[in-house]
Design a protein around this motif. Structure first.
Motif, PDB file in Angstrom:
ATOM      1  N   GLU A   1      -6.774   6.419  -9.747  1.00  0.00           N
ATOM      2  CA  GLU A   1      -7.720   6.205  -8.489  1.00  0.00           C
ATOM      3  C   GLU A   1      -7.460   5.051  -8.035  1.00  0.00           C
ATOM      4  OE1 GLU A   1     -11.772   6.871  -9.261  1.00  0.00           O
ATOM      5  OE2 GLU A   1     -11.511   8.630 -10.547  1.00  0.00           O
ATOM      6  N   ILE A   2      -7.553   3.934  -8.592  1.00  0.00           N
ATOM      7  CA  ILE A   2      -7.588   2.627  -8.105  1.00  0.00           C
ATOM      8  C   ILE A   2      -6.124   2.259  -7.488  1.00  0.00           C
ATOM      9  CG2 ILE A   2      -7.768   0.094  -8.467  1.00  0.00           C
ATOM     10  CD1 ILE A   2      -9.615   0.671 -10.714  1.00  0.00           C
ATOM     11  N   VAL A   3      -4.995   2.874  -8.123  1.00  0.00           N
ATOM     12  CA  VAL A   3      -3.717   2.832  -7.516  1.00  0.00           C
ATOM     13  C   VAL A   3      -3.532   3.586  -6.167  1.00  0.00           C
ATOM     14  CG1 VAL A   3      -1.400   3.585  -7.711  1.00  0.00           C
ATOM     15  CG2 VAL A   3      -2.407   2.636  -9.622  1.00  0.00           C
ATOM     16  N   ALA A   4      -4.345   4.795  -6.007  1.00  0.00           N
ATOM     17  CA  ALA A   4      -4.282   5.433  -4.821  1.00  0.00           C
ATOM     18  C   ALA A   4      -4.894   4.638  -3.886  1.00  0.00           C
ATOM     19  CB  ALA A   4      -5.049   6.947  -5.074  1.00  0.00           C
ATOM     20  N   GLU A   5      -6.175   3.852  -4.167  1.00  0.00           N
ATOM     21  CA  GLU A   5      -6.793   3.078  -2.990  1.00  0.00           C
ATOM     22  C   GLU A   5      -5.930   1.826  -2.993  1.00  0.00           C
ATOM     23  OE1 GLU A   5     -10.467   1.822  -5.232  1.00  0.00           O
ATOM     24  OE2 GLU A   5     -11.150   3.694  -5.459  1.00  0.00           O
ATOM     25  N   ALA A   6      -5.178   1.306  -3.612  1.00  0.00           N
ATOM     26  CA  ALA A   6      -4.230   0.244  -3.351  1.00  0.00           C
ATOM     27  C   ALA A   6      -3.285   0.575  -2.189  1.00  0.00           C
ATOM     28  CB  ALA A   6      -3.830  -0.394  -4.593  1.00  0.00           C
TER      29      ALA A   6
ATOM     30  N   LYS B   1      -6.557  -4.746  -5.967  1.00  0.00           N
ATOM     31  CA  LYS B   1      -6.484  -3.189  -6.568  1.00  0.00           C
ATOM     32  C   LYS B   1      -5.281  -3.051  -7.472  1.00  0.00           C
ATOM     33  CE  LYS B   1      -8.906  -1.240  -2.822  1.00  0.00           C
ATOM     34  NZ  LYS B   1     -10.221  -1.124  -3.556  1.00  0.00           N
ATOM     35  N   SER B   2      -4.137  -3.578  -7.139  1.00  0.00           N
ATOM     36  CA  SER B   2      -2.926  -3.618  -7.875  1.00  0.00           C
ATOM     37  C   SER B   2      -3.084  -4.526  -8.901  1.00  0.00           C
ATOM     38  CB  SER B   2      -1.602  -4.110  -7.149  1.00  0.00           C
ATOM     39  OG  SER B   2      -1.514  -3.059  -6.109  1.00  0.00           O
ATOM     40  N   GLY B   3      -3.662  -5.626  -8.936  1.00  0.00           N
ATOM     41  CA  GLY B   3      -3.788  -6.621 -10.197  1.00  0.00           C
ATOM     42  C   GLY B   3      -4.886  -5.989 -10.989  1.00  0.00           C
ATOM     43  N   THR B   4      -5.892  -5.399 -10.604  1.00  0.00           N
ATOM     44  CA  THR B   4      -6.948  -4.886 -11.326  1.00  0.00           C
ATOM     45  C   THR B   4      -6.194  -3.614 -12.416  1.00  0.00           C
ATOM     46  OG1 THR B   4      -8.650  -5.248  -9.788  1.00  0.00           O
ATOM     47  CG2 THR B   4      -9.123  -3.506 -11.311  1.00  0.00           C
ATOM     48  N   VAL B   5      -5.325  -2.793 -11.459  1.00  0.00           N
ATOM     49  CA  VAL B   5      -4.713  -1.786 -12.309  1.00  0.00           C
ATOM     50  C   VAL B   5      -3.645  -2.377 -13.587  1.00  0.00           C
ATOM     51  CG1 VAL B   5      -2.980   0.037 -12.141  1.00  0.00           C
ATOM     52  CG2 VAL B   5      -4.974  -0.171 -10.508  1.00  0.00           C
ATOM     53  N   PHE B   6      -3.041  -3.551 -13.252  1.00  0.00           N
ATOM     54  CA  PHE B   6      -2.150  -3.937 -14.189  1.00  0.00           C
ATOM     55  C   PHE B   6      -3.078  -4.396 -15.655  1.00  0.00           C
ATOM     56  CE2 PHE B   6       1.427  -4.518 -11.255  1.00  0.00           C
ATOM     57  CZ  PHE B   6       2.527  -4.589 -11.929  1.00  0.00           C
ATOM     58  N   GLN B   7      -4.220  -4.957 -15.264  1.00  0.00           N
ATOM     59  CA  GLN B   7      -4.957  -5.363 -16.424  1.00  0.00           C
ATOM     60  C   GLN B   7      -5.715  -4.225 -17.052  1.00  0.00           C
ATOM     61  OE1 GLN B   7      -5.385  -8.651 -17.470  1.00  0.00           O
ATOM     62  NE2 GLN B   7      -6.212  -7.414 -19.385  1.00  0.00           N
TER      63      GLN B   7
ATOM     64  N   ALA C   1      -3.472   3.199  -0.199  1.00  0.00           N
ATOM     65  CA  ALA C   1      -4.194   3.560   1.062  1.00  0.00           C
ATOM     66  C   ALA C   1      -4.412   2.228   1.859  1.00  0.00           C
ATOM     67  CB  ALA C   1      -5.353   4.184   0.690  1.00  0.00           C
ATOM     68  N   GLU C   2      -4.561   1.067   1.455  1.00  0.00           N
ATOM     69  CA  GLU C   2      -4.592  -0.065   2.042  1.00  0.00           C
ATOM     70  C   GLU C   2      -3.501  -0.395   2.916  1.00  0.00           C
ATOM     71  OE1 GLU C   2      -7.203  -2.020   2.544  1.00  0.00           O
ATOM     72  OE2 GLU C   2      -8.692  -1.435   0.572  1.00  0.00           O
ATOM     73  N   LEU C   3      -2.353   0.332   2.535  1.00  0.00           N
ATOM     74  CA  LEU C   3      -0.993  -0.153   3.176  1.00  0.00           C
ATOM     75  C   LEU C   3      -0.858   0.679   4.444  1.00  0.00           C
ATOM     76  CD1 LEU C   3       1.351  -0.474  -0.083  1.00  0.00           C
ATOM     77  CD2 LEU C   3       0.310  -2.526   1.456  1.00  0.00           C
ATOM     78  N   SER C   4      -1.788   1.872   4.853  1.00  0.00           N
ATOM     79  CA  SER C   4      -1.529   2.599   5.655  1.00  0.00           C
ATOM     80  C   SER C   4      -1.439   2.105   7.023  1.00  0.00           C
ATOM     81  CB  SER C   4      -2.841   3.713   5.505  1.00  0.00           C
ATOM     82  OG  SER C   4      -3.935   3.329   5.817  1.00  0.00           O
ATOM     83  N   ILE C   5      -1.952   0.886   7.169  1.00  0.00           N
ATOM     84  CA  ILE C   5      -2.206   0.072   8.376  1.00  0.00           C
ATOM     85  C   ILE C   5      -0.688  -0.342   8.920  1.00  0.00           C
ATOM     86  CG2 ILE C   5      -2.604  -2.183   7.407  1.00  0.00           C
ATOM     87  CD1 ILE C   5      -4.607  -2.650   9.681  1.00  0.00           C
ATOM     88  N   PHE C   6       0.058  -0.321   8.086  1.00  0.00           N
ATOM     89  CA  PHE C   6       1.608  -0.980   8.416  1.00  0.00           C
ATOM     90  C   PHE C   6       2.479   0.388   8.606  1.00  0.00           C
ATOM     91  CE2 PHE C   6      -0.341  -4.116   5.568  1.00  0.00           C
ATOM     92  CZ  PHE C   6      -0.040  -5.297   6.062  1.00  0.00           C
ATOM     93  N   GLY C   7       3.452   0.070   9.489  1.00  0.00           N
ATOM     94  CA  GLY C   7       4.353   1.053   9.732  1.00  0.00           C
ATOM     95  C   GLY C   7       5.348   1.321   8.685  1.00  0.00           C
ATOM     96  N   ASN C   8       6.082   2.708   8.614  1.00  0.00           N
ATOM     97  CA  ASN C   8       6.931   2.684   7.656  1.00  0.00           C
ATOM     98  C   ASN C   8       8.258   1.898   7.557  1.00  0.00           C
ATOM     99  OD1 ASN C   8       5.500   5.042   6.645  1.00  0.00           O
ATOM    100  ND2 ASN C   8       6.454   6.410   8.046  1.00  0.00           N
TER     101      ASN C   8
ATOM    102  N   ALA D   1       8.583  -0.865  -1.034  1.00  0.00           N
ATOM    103  CA  ALA D   1       8.530  -1.638  -2.303  1.00  0.00           C
ATOM    104  C   ALA D   1       7.134  -1.921  -2.727  1.00  0.00           C
ATOM    105  CB  ALA D   1       9.323  -2.990  -1.812  1.00  0.00           C
ATOM    106  N   LEU D   2       6.306  -2.147  -1.927  1.00  0.00           N
ATOM    107  CA  LEU D   2       4.793  -2.454  -2.346  1.00  0.00           C
ATOM    108  C   LEU D   2       4.176  -1.135  -2.818  1.00  0.00           C
ATOM    109  CD1 LEU D   2       3.561  -4.747   0.518  1.00  0.00           C
ATOM    110  CD2 LEU D   2       3.814  -5.404  -1.838  1.00  0.00           C
ATOM    111  N   VAL D   3       4.524  -0.149  -2.353  1.00  0.00           N
ATOM    112  CA  VAL D   3       3.929   1.200  -2.812  1.00  0.00           C
ATOM    113  C   VAL D   3       4.461   1.550  -4.226  1.00  0.00           C
ATOM    114  CG1 VAL D   3       3.996   3.809  -2.774  1.00  0.00           C
ATOM    115  CG2 VAL D   3       3.639   2.334  -0.733  1.00  0.00           C
ATOM    116  N   VAL D   4       5.817   1.388  -4.436  1.00  0.00           N
ATOM    117  CA  VAL D   4       6.373   1.579  -5.581  1.00  0.00           C
ATOM    118  C   VAL D   4       5.865   0.452  -6.791  1.00  0.00           C
ATOM    119  CG1 VAL D   4       8.597   1.251  -7.062  1.00  0.00           C
ATOM    120  CG2 VAL D   4       8.602   2.470  -4.748  1.00  0.00           C
ATOM    121  N   MET D   5       5.531  -0.602  -6.323  1.00  0.00           N
ATOM    122  CA  MET D   5       5.086  -1.592  -7.381  1.00  0.00           C
ATOM    123  C   MET D   5       3.558  -1.212  -7.828  1.00  0.00           C
ATOM    124  SD  MET D   5       7.234  -3.608  -8.220  1.00  0.00           S
ATOM    125  CE  MET D   5       6.290  -4.828  -9.340  1.00  0.00           C
ATOM    126  N   ALA D   6       3.002  -0.666  -6.990  1.00  0.00           N
ATOM    127  CA  ALA D   6       1.500  -0.231  -7.115  1.00  0.00           C
ATOM    128  C   ALA D   6       1.525   0.816  -8.472  1.00  0.00           C
ATOM    129  CB  ALA D   6       0.823   0.444  -6.146  1.00  0.00           C
TER     130      ALA D   6
END
Length: 332
Positions: free
Chosen positions: A299-304, A203-209, A306-313, A319-324
Motif C-alpha cells: 500500500e505504501i509503495v503504491a502511495e510512493a 514512503k520509500s524509506g518507510t517501506v525499506f524498514q 503516486a507521488e511521482l505522477s506530477i512528473f512527466g514520463n 528509475a524511481l518507480v523501480v526503486m520503490a
C-alpha cells in the motif's frame, strides 16, 4: 525492461565519486577515525541513500558536483547513526561482520559518531545552500526522535501501528526523504515537485524498514547479516508482531506478552529464546501475519509511486518507480 540491478550499474561511476566524499568526511589525523570508517563503509551496503539523491537530482535536471558532496554527507550521517544504534542495541554483528564498538569499544565509537555528524554538517555548510542544510538538519533531528521513541516502546505490547510507523518514518524514512528533497532542491524544482519527491522518499524509506522488519523473521544470517529474530530478542515490537497481537486469541496474547517481557540484553537468544521464536513464527503462519505486513508495505509503495505522477514520463522517473518496488524484492 528497467531493473534495480541495471539502475545500480548505471550509477556505479557516480557512486565512486560519492565514496571519495565519504572518505573525506572520515578523514582525520586521529587514526582510529578513518580506521573505523574503513571498517564500517567497507562492510558493504548498496549506498541507497546516495542513490536516491542522485536519482532525484537526475529527475530534476541537475548534474553538478554538489550532488556528490551532499550524497557523501547523507551516507556519512547514516554511518554515524549506525555506530550509535549498534551501541544502543548491543549488536555484535552488522552485515556478517563484527560491529565497530565490539572492536574499538563503545566510548570511542560514540565519539567517532559525533565526529561524523559534525564533519558531515561542516561539509554540507560548505555548499552554502540553506535549503539543503534545512533538509539535512530536519532529518537528523527526526532520526534522533525515532531512536528515542523506539527505546520508550521497547517491550511494550500496547504499541500501536501508528507508533510503529512514526518510529520507522523517523529512523529510516527521514534520511531517504532528505536525499530526495536535496536532489529536487539542487535541480531548482518548484515547491510542489520538491514536496512530491520529499514525500516519495519518506514512503520509500518507510517501506525499506518495514521489509527489513519482515526479513528479521524470514531471512537467514547469511543473507541478512544478523540472526533470525534479533528484533524480538531485543524487545523491538515491529509491525508483524503488532499485527499478531491484534489477531491472537486471549491465551496466545498472554503468551506473546510473556515472550516480549523476557527481552534480554544478551547478544544472542538462548534455548528459551529460540523456543519462543518458534512459537511466534508458528503464530505468524496461523494468522498470515507476514502476508498482512507485506500487503501494508505494498500500500505504501503504491502511495510512493503516486507521488511521482506530477512528473512527466522519462527514464529518470521510471528509475524511481523501480526503486520503490525494489524495497519489497530484496532478500537482504
Amino acid at each position: 525492461m528497467m531493473t534495480a540491478e541495471n539502475i545500480f550499474k548505471h550509477y556505479e561511476k557516480d557512486l565512486r565519486r560519492v565514496e571519495t566524499e565519504i572518505a573525506r568526511i572520515f578523514s582525520s589525523d586521529v587514526v582510529v577515525i578513518p580506521d573505523i570508517g574503513r571498517h564500517l563503509i567497507g562492510g558493504g551496503g548498496k549506498r541507497l541513500r546516495p542513490m536516491y539523491l542522485l536519482m532525484s537530482a537526475a529527475l530534476s535536471g541537475y548534474a553538478g558536483d554538489a550532488r556528490y558532496v551532499l550524497a557523501g554527507v547523507i551516507e556519512a550521517i547514516h554511518a554515524a547513526s549506525l555506530l550509535h544504534d549498534d551501541v544502543v542495541d548491543g549488536a555484535g554483528v552488522r552485515r556478517g561482520k563484527p560491529t565497530s564498538h565490539s572492536i574499538w569499544g563503545a566510548q570511542v565509537v560514540i565519539l567517532v559518531g559525533d565526529f561524523l555528524y559534525a564533519n558531515s554538517l561542516k561539509a554540507a555548510v560548505s555548499q552554502q545552500n540553506l535549503k539543503t542544510m534545512e533538509a539535512i538538519s530536519h532529518a537528523v533531528a527526526k532520526m534522533s526522535e525515532g531512536e528515542i521513541l523506539q527505546l520508550q516502546k521497547i517491550a511494550d505490547p500496547e504499541i500501536t501501528e501508528a507508533d510503529y510507523l512514526r518510529i520507522v518514518e523517523s529512523k529510516t524514512g527521514a534520511l531517504i526523504s532528505a536525499s530526495c528533497r536535496i536532489g529536487a532542491i539542487l535541480g531548482g524544482l518548484p515547491e510542489e515537485k520538491i514536496n512530491a519527491l520529499t514525500s516519495y522518499g519518506l514512503k520509500s524509506g518507510t517501506v525499506f524498514q518495514i521489509y527489513d522488519d519482515i526479513l528479521d523473521f524470514k531471512a537467514d544470517e547469511e543473507n541478512l547479516g544478523k540472526k533470525l529474530g534479533r528484533d524480538l530478542h531485543e524487545g523491538k515490537i515491529t509491525l508483524p508482531l503488532i499485527y499478531l497481537l491484534k489477531s491472537a486469541n486471549a491465551q496466545e496474547k498472554e503468551e506473546l506478552t510473556a515472550i516480549i517481557d523476557s527481552t534480554s540484553d544478551d547478544d544472542m537468544p538462548d534455548e528459551d529464546g529460540q523456543r519462543d521464536l518458534k512459537k511466534v513464527l508458528a503464530l505468524f503462519k496461523k494468522y498470515d501475519v507476514i502476508e498482512k505486513t507485506i500487503d501494508k508495505a505494498k500500500e505504501i509503495v503504491a502511495e510512493a509511486k503516486a507521488e511521482l505522477s506530477i512528473f512527466g514520463n522519462c527514464s529518470e522517473k521510471d528509475a524511481l518507480v523501480v526503486m520503490a518496488d525494489y524495497a519489497l524484492s530484496r532478500n537482504k
